[in-house]
Motif scaffolding. Sequence first.
Motif, PDB file in Angstrom:
ATOM      1  N   ALA A   1       0.831  -1.210   0.000  1.00  0.00           N
ATOM      2  CA  ALA A   1       0.000   0.000   0.000  1.00  0.00           C
ATOM      3  C   ALA A   1       0.867   1.262   0.000  1.00  0.00           C
ATOM      4  CB  ALA A   1      -0.936  -0.007   1.208  1.00  0.00           C
TER       5      ALA A   1
ATOM      6  N   ASN B   1      -6.389   0.523   5.554  1.00  0.00           N
ATOM      7  CA  ASN B   1      -7.628   1.270   5.363  1.00  0.00           C
ATOM      8  C   ASN B   1      -7.432   2.767   5.604  1.00  0.00           C
ATOM      9  OD1 ASN B   1      -9.360  -0.808   4.585  1.00  0.00           O
ATOM     10  ND2 ASN B   1      -9.826  -1.374   6.694  1.00  0.00           N
TER      11      ASN B   1
ATOM     12  N   CYS C   1      -5.296   4.316   2.751  1.00  0.00           N
ATOM     13  CA  CYS C   1      -6.047   4.475   1.503  1.00  0.00           C
ATOM     14  C   CYS C   1      -7.089   5.584   1.620  1.00  0.00           C
ATOM     15  CB  CYS C   1      -6.710   3.151   1.116  1.00  0.00           C
ATOM     16  SG  CYS C   1      -5.540   1.886   0.549  1.00  0.00           S
TER      17      CYS C   1
ATOM     18  N   ARG D   1      -6.372  -1.176  -1.972  1.00  0.00           N
ATOM     19  CA  ARG D   1      -6.944  -1.513  -0.670  1.00  0.00           C
ATOM     20  C   ARG D   1      -7.281  -3.004  -0.604  1.00  0.00           C
ATOM     21  NH1 ARG D   1     -10.029   1.965   2.837  1.00  0.00           N
ATOM     22  NH2 ARG D   1     -10.230   3.426   1.090  1.00  0.00           N
TER      23      ARG D   1
ATOM     24  N   ARG E   1      -4.979  -5.743   1.559  1.00  0.00           N
ATOM     25  CA  ARG E   1      -5.624  -6.466   2.660  1.00  0.00           C
ATOM     26  C   ARG E   1      -5.508  -7.980   2.447  1.00  0.00           C
ATOM     27  NH1 ARG E   1      -9.379  -4.003   6.117  1.00  0.00           N
ATOM     28  NH2 ARG E   1     -10.599  -5.920   6.071  1.00  0.00           N
TER      29      ARG E   1
END
Length: 264
Positions: free
Chosen positions: A84, A131, A134, A162, A166
């Motif tokens: 990410a 989370n 993002c 995302r 995850r």
Amino acid sequence: MDRNFARALPLVLKHEGGWADHPDDPGGATMKGVTLATFRRYVKADGTKADLKAVTDQQVATVYYRHYWAAVNAQALPSGVDYAVFDFAVNSGPSRAAKYLQSVVGAKVDGRVGPDTIAAVSRMDPAEVINRLCDARMVFLRKLKHWPTFGTGWSRRVSDVRKDARNMVGRSADIERVPVPVPRPTVPAEVEQKVKEKSGLWQWLTGLLGSGALGLGWLTGMDWKAIAAGGGVLVVVILVLVILRSQIVAAVREIKGAVEGQGA
């Protein structure tokens, strides 16, 4: 390269596409997400747009690793978080990605992912970090003047990041390797017997040396004749050790060879 880089790079490149030279793109001409300026920095100092178009996969990997992955210390981050932050760095710059990561985990915001930032990340659930990062990334993108032009693509990209990030959480690249126990080979009976014999010999030598050491302590209070006699005993012990040393070494080599032969 490090851990998740090989897994993360194709996900990043999926959003970067091939050749692009959009007049509204602040990055200018790009090939697989590599700008001409970055290409000149890491691949060819006087590179042209034609050179950039012909960039190889290995050159692309080198640029992404050095300019983005390593710049945000992604190799030290948990699986999923590393990707990410990496994608954020590619899209908006390493310093900005690092600062946003630091902001969401409560670390000092200085643009350098060091020990304090890594520690702050480790105290949080990786999925929560992803989370929050993002979400913060989308807030930043919506403020850009190019949002009307690129907003749809950016939104799709962050949504994919995302989801994919995850899905990486807790996967094998983030788990330490567990050493696999290797069974010891079976030792032949004749070799085992030799081991016992040599072990007994060694124990005898150890006892002899111990007696010699005690003898020295006892001889310190005796006259010179007794001391000379004790010295003679020590000389004999040393000679015995010299003679037996070659036998012990040979025996050890023989045993080692037999054991290795069993494991081949």
